[in-house]
Design a protein around this motif. Structure first.
Motif, mmCIF file in Angstrom:
data_model
loop_
_atom_site.group_PDB
_atom_site.id
_atom_site.type_symbol
_atom_site.label_atom_id
_atom_site.label_comp_id
_atom_site.label_asym_id
_atom_site.label_seq_id
_atom_site.Cartn_x
_atom_site.Cartn_y
_atom_site.Cartn_z
ATOM 1 N N ILE A 37 -3.894 -0.361 15.466
ATOM 2 C CA ILE A 37 -4.491 -0.321 14.128
ATOM 3 C C ILE A 37 -3.414 -0.265 13.051
ATOM 4 O O ILE A 37 -3.478 -0.997 12.060
ATOM 5 C CB ILE A 37 -5.460 0.884 14.008
ATOM 6 N N SER A 38 -2.398 0.576 13.247
ATOM 7 C CA SER A 38 -1.326 0.663 12.242
ATOM 8 C C SER A 38 -0.552 -0.636 12.165
ATOM 9 O O SER A 38 -0.120 -1.058 11.083
ATOM 10 C CB SER A 38 -0.393 1.831 12.539
ATOM 11 N N MET A 39 -0.369 -1.317 13.319
ATOM 12 C CA MET A 39 0.327 -2.599 13.310
ATOM 13 C C MET A 39 -0.457 -3.640 12.506
ATOM 14 O O MET A 39 0.117 -4.407 11.732
ATOM 15 C CB MET A 39 0.520 -3.093 14.745
ATOM 16 N N ILE A 40 -1.756 -3.641 12.657
ATOM 17 C CA ILE A 40 -2.595 -4.598 11.925
ATOM 18 C C ILE A 40 -2.588 -4.295 10.428
ATOM 19 O O ILE A 40 -2.426 -5.200 9.604
ATOM 20 C CB ILE A 40 -4.032 -4.584 12.483
ATOM 21 N N VAL A 41 -2.731 -3.026 10.076
ATOM 22 C CA VAL A 41 -2.765 -2.645 8.660
ATOM 23 C C VAL A 41 -1.429 -2.947 7.981
ATOM 24 O O VAL A 41 -1.382 -3.558 6.911
ATOM 25 C CB VAL A 41 -3.143 -1.156 8.500
ATOM 26 N N PHE A 42 -0.335 -2.518 8.603
ATOM 27 C CA PHE A 42 0.979 -2.790 8.027
ATOM 28 C C PHE A 42 1.271 -4.285 8.011
ATOM 29 O O PHE A 42 1.896 -4.796 7.082
ATOM 30 C CB PHE A 42 2.088 -2.067 8.799
ATOM 31 N N GLY A 43 0.822 -5.013 9.035
ATOM 32 C CA GLY A 43 1.046 -6.456 9.083
ATOM 33 C C GLY A 43 0.397 -7.172 7.913
ATOM 34 O O GLY A 43 1.002 -8.052 7.294
ATOM 35 N N LYS A 44 -0.823 -6.786 7.593
ATOM 36 C CA LYS A 44 -1.517 -7.396 6.455
ATOM 37 C C LYS A 44 -0.812 -7.072 5.146
ATOM 38 O O LYS A 44 -0.665 -7.941 4.279
ATOM 39 C CB LYS A 44 -2.966 -6.914 6.401
ATOM 40 N N LEU A 45 -0.359 -5.840 4.996
ATOM 41 C CA LEU A 45 0.334 -5.435 3.776
ATOM 42 C C LEU A 45 1.664 -6.171 3.616
ATOM 43 O O LEU A 45 1.986 -6.665 2.525
ATOM 44 C CB LEU A 45 0.562 -3.924 3.797
ATOM 45 N N ILE A 46 2.411 -6.273 4.691
ATOM 46 C CA ILE A 46 3.699 -6.958 4.634
ATOM 47 C C ILE A 46 3.497 -8.446 4.387
ATOM 48 O O ILE A 46 4.230 -9.057 3.598
ATOM 49 C CB ILE A 46 4.493 -6.691 5.931
ATOM 50 N N LEU A 47 2.518 -9.040 5.026
ATOM 51 C CA LEU A 47 2.215 -10.454 4.796
ATOM 52 C C LEU A 47 1.841 -10.701 3.335
ATOM 53 O O LEU A 47 2.281 -11.681 2.730
ATOM 54 C CB LEU A 47 1.088 -10.912 5.725
ATOM 55 N N PHE A 48 1.050 -9.810 2.761
ATOM 56 C CA PHE A 48 0.678 -9.927 1.351
ATOM 57 C C PHE A 48 1.919 -9.928 0.457
ATOM 58 O O PHE A 48 2.035 -10.737 -0.459
ATOM 59 C CB PHE A 48 -0.253 -8.777 0.962
ATOM 60 N N HIS A 49 2.873 -9.029 0.739
ATOM 61 C CA HIS A 49 4.081 -8.964 -0.083
ATOM 62 C C HIS A 49 4.940 -10.212 0.071
ATOM 63 O O HIS A 49 5.530 -10.686 -0.904
ATOM 64 C CB HIS A 49 4.881 -7.705 0.241
ATOM 65 N N PHE A 50 5.033 -10.764 1.286
ATOM 66 C CA PHE A 50 5.796 -11.994 1.469
ATOM 67 C C PHE A 50 5.143 -13.156 0.726
ATOM 68 O O PHE A 50 5.828 -13.989 0.126
ATOM 69 C CB PHE A 50 5.943 -12.335 2.949
ATOM 70 N N ILE A 51 3.822 -13.229 0.742
ATOM 71 C CA ILE A 51 3.119 -14.292 0.021
ATOM 72 C C ILE A 51 3.344 -14.158 -1.482
ATOM 73 O O ILE A 51 3.620 -15.148 -2.169
ATOM 74 C CB ILE A 51 1.613 -14.283 0.367
ATOM 75 N N MET A 52 3.231 -12.956 -2.009
ATOM 76 C CA MET A 52 3.454 -12.738 -3.436
ATOM 77 C C MET A 52 4.901 -13.085 -3.827
ATOM 78 O O MET A 52 5.143 -13.675 -4.878
ATOM 79 C CB MET A 52 3.129 -11.298 -3.822
ATOM 80 N N GLU A 53 5.864 -12.724 -2.990
ATOM 81 C CA GLU A 53 7.262 -13.034 -3.276
ATOM 82 C C GLU A 53 7.489 -14.543 -3.256
ATOM 83 O O GLU A 53 8.221 -15.080 -4.092
ATOM 84 C CB GLU A 53 8.161 -12.357 -2.234
ATOM 85 N N PHE A 54 6.841 -15.247 -2.329
ATOM 86 C CA PHE A 54 6.954 -16.699 -2.258
ATOM 87 C C PHE A 54 6.445 -17.334 -3.540
ATOM 88 O O PHE A 54 7.102 -18.214 -4.122
ATOM 89 C CB PHE A 54 6.172 -17.225 -1.054
ATOM 90 N N PHE A 55 5.279 -16.908 -4.014
ATOM 91 C CA PHE A 55 4.720 -17.494 -5.229
ATOM 92 C C PHE A 55 5.530 -17.112 -6.468
ATOM 93 O O PHE A 55 5.639 -17.906 -7.397
ATOM 94 C CB PHE A 55 3.251 -17.117 -5.401
ATOM 95 N N ASP A 56 6.105 -15.914 -6.486
ATOM 96 C CA ASP A 56 6.972 -15.540 -7.609
ATOM 97 C C ASP A 56 8.214 -16.405 -7.661
ATOM 98 O O ASP A 56 8.632 -16.845 -8.733
ATOM 99 C CB ASP A 56 7.377 -14.063 -7.507
#
Length: 73
Positions: A37-56
């Motif tokens: 569960i922690s791997m899934i939750v952290f994975g989604k959060l980290i993926l979100f930050h990488f996507i936001m950084e890509f668009f920035d």
């Protein structure tokens, strides 16, 4: 090389290190479900930050290319 070292001072770098620590500790305690569960939750959060950084970065490159075109005429 400098950018790679600065990466670990950012929010995403800290999240990755925290995710590894928390997930690893839960796995060590043999709490496999909580570890997953922690791997899934952290994975989604980290993926979100990488996507936001890509668009920035994409937005910044587009903005810089428009500024260069305005200066040249």
């Amino acid at each position: 090389m400098r950018e790679k070292f600065l990466f670990f001072c950012t929010c995403t770098g800290l999240e990755i290190m925290t995710a590894i620590g928390v997930t690893g500790y839960l796995f060590h305690l043999e709490e496999y479900v909580l570890s997953l569960i922690s791997m899934i939750v952290f994975g989604k959060l980290i993926l979100f930050h990488f996507i936001m950084e890509f668009f920035d970065r994409k937005k910044l490159q587009t903005k810089n290319s428009h500024n260069v075109e305005r200066i040249k005429p």
